[in-house]
Write a protein that holds these residues in place. Structure first.
Motif, PDB file in Angstrom:
ATOM      1  N   SER A  65       8.104   1.291  -8.988  1.00 48.55           N
ATOM      2  CA  SER A  65       7.620   0.517 -10.148  1.00 48.55           C
ATOM      3  C   SER A  65       8.371  -0.814 -10.253  1.00 48.55           C
ATOM      4  N   PHE A  66       9.686  -0.748 -10.067  1.00 51.78           N
ATOM      5  CA  PHE A  66      10.497  -1.963 -10.135  1.00 51.78           C
ATOM      6  C   PHE A  66      10.076  -2.958  -9.059  1.00 51.78           C
ATOM      7  N   GLY A 122      -2.857  -0.743  -8.073  1.00 53.99           N
ATOM      8  CA  GLY A 122      -1.488  -0.450  -8.496  1.00 53.99           C
ATOM      9  C   GLY A 122      -1.259  -0.554  -9.990  1.00 53.99           C
ATOM     10  N   LYS A 123      -1.985  -1.465 -10.664  1.00 52.84           N
ATOM     11  CA  LYS A 123      -1.754  -1.692 -12.094  1.00 52.84           C
ATOM     12  C   LYS A 123      -2.031  -0.422 -12.899  1.00 52.84           C
ATOM     13  N   GLN A 140      -0.069   4.392 -15.978  1.00 51.34           N
ATOM     14  CA  GLN A 140      -0.060   5.845 -16.184  1.00 51.34           C
ATOM     15  C   GLN A 140       1.360   6.397 -16.290  1.00 51.34           C
ATOM     16  N   LEU A 141       2.294   5.724 -15.622  1.00 51.20           N
ATOM     17  CA  LEU A 141       3.687   6.186 -15.645  1.00 51.20           C
ATOM     18  C   LEU A 141       4.378   5.900 -16.980  1.00 51.20           C
ATOM     19  N   LEU A 142       3.716   5.151 -17.847  1.00 42.91           N
ATOM     20  CA  LEU A 142       4.298   4.912 -19.183  1.00 42.91           C
ATOM     21  C   LEU A 142       4.436   6.217 -19.960  1.00 42.91           C
ATOM     22  N   ARG A 192       0.831  -1.207   0.000  1.00 44.23           N
ATOM     23  CA  ARG A 192       0.000   0.000   0.000  1.00 44.23           C
ATOM     24  C   ARG A 192       0.869   1.262   0.000  1.00 44.23           C
ATOM     25  N   ILE A 193       1.981   1.201   0.725  1.00 41.64           N
ATOM     26  CA  ILE A 193       2.884   2.361   0.748  1.00 41.64           C
ATOM     27  C   ILE A 193       3.507   2.571  -0.631  1.00 41.64           C
ATOM     28  N   LEU A 194       3.946   1.470  -1.279  1.00 38.47           N
ATOM     29  CA  LEU A 194       4.534   1.570  -2.621  1.00 38.47           C
ATOM     30  C   LEU A 194       3.534   2.172  -3.617  1.00 38.47           C
ATOM     31  N   ILE A 195       2.301   1.700  -3.540  1.00 35.43           N
ATOM     32  CA  ILE A 195       1.270   2.203  -4.453  1.00 35.43           C
ATOM     33  C   ILE A 195       0.960   3.675  -4.155  1.00 35.43           C
TER      34      ILE A 195
END
Length: 602
Positions: free
Chosen positions: A521-522, A543-544, A549-551, A502-505
């Motif tokens: 992302s990694f 998260g997906k 969106q970061l693409l 949850r923190i990463l997302i």
């Protein structure tokens, strides 16, 4: 330059300083910048300015001088006040640990007012030289004298004509008699007057605050109240006793003044409220306390607030009381302190706000929650940049409390790991190489070194990773690129209701740092690759979509890591399908409906 300007304006009232005012005035208007690193050259420049100003102003000092200079002098006062918290002089604005009142007392004792109205230019040069050559501790003392105290010194000299208020029937004869006697009394006479007229003192002061509207008079009255309380802390009970007899709240008259537009009035009122709240036997009422602490918090948020030191001083007093600490946390006070510390504030304000964090850490419950606000990373950054010993000392004291105070040993361990993660050990090593005379600093360095070194020995790779993620400061540390780490620990990211995931997302959604976005992302891609249900979990947590969106991110490294993560999210289906087909072929059976359906979806 700023502290010299303020000193010349507020302390000395002489002919030579009239010239110096013009010098400082031109300096402020042209927004000049002078470094006082080289005292001799700076002194020479200042002398040249004085002499040049003498020549330029020689013809302007006739009999109409006062009329011509009045607007200019008023403008200078406004400029000095406006810029008092913006200008940075070379030696910064650190301070000693004394209260504002002690600062002012020392300030007046070290630099008494001159009674010689014909002071020569030579004496002005000597005064400037004496200020420039002050030792660091005296410079710190001057800097710590807040704008509020500087203005109070001016206002004390502007006596009020109480007779005019009596003649206009704005105050009663009773109030007039007391306030005149009190205003003209020395310390010993005031003590006797208050002893014999306790109720009348509170009654008169509150009546005046309620019936007088002129700002200058309100300012003067507030200074009288503040000085009265400062002389003897027990005098705060005078107001409580009076209000108890009338069955009224002691806070109402003062809290109402916080809505006034005048900056001096609201901040001097705030100072008085803090003293009554902290020095009285009775705690502040909950609703009034919430209002006051919310007001202080809002003042901290104001950009270029020239009274920031005074606001911080009030907080320093209030947070010494444990009951007030929880109330401050409830109005989101810790987040506000951290936000201000992350901005560009001078060393004096830094010290005062970190002091507030320090007193909060004496409560075990608050100490356990403190690093949820990223206190350790922020203070570690300040520690690495700090050049003032007092700022270093208070940060180390906070770190020590964060390890000693929590009753849960696991929390203390997490704090130790967080400090290691934030390179505190490196800073301790640098501090050890300095010759420090402060015993508290030396003792805290030894304590922290011992605890952090012990935590490093017991530190597992997952502990290190979890601490880094919780800090929100992701970087390419070895654990991220270790296939062994992900094989052994991918499943542990599901612990505590997917806390780390949850923190990463959350970082993917909120962070603006390309490095943090790349590493997050990694990590999500590696989690999906090594945990069988990883794709489903990441989709459920949202998260997906964030990774995809970061693409389109502007940073090429972020786009690259996001692309790899998306590939892992997609390839995961093919790996699962391949294993299913291989299993069915080995068993000699036809593909099941579910496998065929998955093939179509893929």
């Amino acid at each position: 330059m700023e502290f010299i300007a303020i000193y010349l304006w507020t302390v000395l009232e002489t002919r030579a300083i009239y010239v110096a005012r013009h010098v400082v005035y031109r300096y402020l208007l042209t927004d000049a910048r002078i470094s006082f690193t080289n005292a001799k050259s700076s002194e020479l420049i200042l002398k040249q300015w004085v002499k040049r100003s003498l020549q330029m102003d020689k013809d302007k000092m006739g009999k109409d001088k006062n009329e011509k200079d009045k607007p200019q002098q008023e403008s200078l006062v406004k400029i000095l006040r406006r810029r008092s918290t913006r200008i940075r002089w070379k030696d910064d604005q650190s301070s000693s640990d004394d209260s504002d009142d002690e600062m002012e007392e020392n300030f007046s004792r070290d630099f008494p007012e001159s009674e010689d109205s014909a002071l020569s230019l030579t004496m002005a040069d000597s005064t400037i030289k004496s200020i420039i050559s002050l030792p660091d501790e005296k410079i710190d003392m001057l800097a710590a004298t807040s704008v509020l105290q500087q203005q109070a010194t001016e206002i004390r000299n502007q006596r009020v004509n109480w007779q005019s208020y009596l003649q206009s029937q704005m105050i009663s004869q009773e109030d007039y008699s007391f306030i005149v006697a009190f205003d003209n009394a020395d310390a010993q006479a005031r003590e006797k007057l208050l002893k014999d007229n306790r109720n009348q003192a509170a009654k008169t002061f509150l009546n005046l605050l309620g019936h007088v509207s002129k700002d200058q008079t309100i300012q003067y009255i507030l200074i009288m109240i503040d000085d009265m309380l400062q002389e003897d802390r027990k005098r705060v009970e005078i107001f409580h006793e009076h209000c108890a007899k009338k069955k009224e709240s002691v806070w109402g008259p003062f809290l109402n003044l916080l809505n006034r537009p005048d900056g001096f009035i609201v901040n001097m009122t705030s100072r008085i409220i803090a003293k009554i709240a902290c020095w009285s036997q009775d705690l502040m009422d909950k609703s009034d306390l919430q209002f006051y602490l919310a007001w202080l918090k809002d003042q901290l948020k104001q950009n270029n607030n020239e009274y920031m030191q005074s606001v911080a001083r009030c907080l320093q007093m209030m947070l010494r009381i444990d009951e007030y600490r929880f109330a401050f946390v409830s109005v989101d006070g810790i987040s506000t302190l951290i936000d201000v510390l992350q901005g560009r504030v001078n060393f004096q304000v830094q010290y005062q706000l970190i002091f507030c964090l320090w007193v909060l850490t004496f409560n075990p419950l608050l100490a356990e929650k403190m690093n949820k606000f990223n206190v350790i990373p922020i203070l570690a950054d300040i520690l690495s940049d700090s050049v003032k010993e007092k700022v270093t000392r208070i940060i180390l004291a906070v770190f020590r409390n964060l390890i000693e105070t929590p009753e849960d040993s696991q929390v203390s361990k997490e704090h130790c790991i967080a400090m290691v993660q934030c390179k505190v050990l490196k800073q301790l090593s640098i501090l050890e190489q300095r010759k420090l005379d402060d015993e508290d600093i030396v003792a805290d360095i030894e304590f922290l070194n011992e605890k952090l070194q012990a935590s490093v020995q017991d530190l597992s790779s997952f502990d290190e990773y979890a601490t880094e993620v919780k800090s929100g400061r992701l970087e390419w540390s070895p654990v991220h690129k270790s296939a062994k780490f992900w094989r052994e620990n991918a499943g542990r990211l599901n612990e505590k209701n997917y806390e780390l995931l949850r923190i990463l997302i959350h970082l993917l959604e909120t962070s603006k740092d390309p490095l943090v976005l790349s590493v997050a992302s990694f990590d999500i891609g590696e989690y999906v690759r090594h945990y069988p249900r990883g794709k489903h979990v990441i989709e459920q947590l949202g998260g997906k979509q964030l990774v995809m969106q970061l693409l389109g991110h502007e940073d090429p490294n972020v786009r690259y890591e996001a692309l790899l993560a998306v590939q892992k999210l997609m390839v995961h289906n093919w790996e699962y399908l391949g294993r299913q087909l291989e299993k069915e072929q080995t068993q000699g059976t036809k593909p099941t409906t579910s496998t065929a359906s998955l093939s179509v979806k893929s």
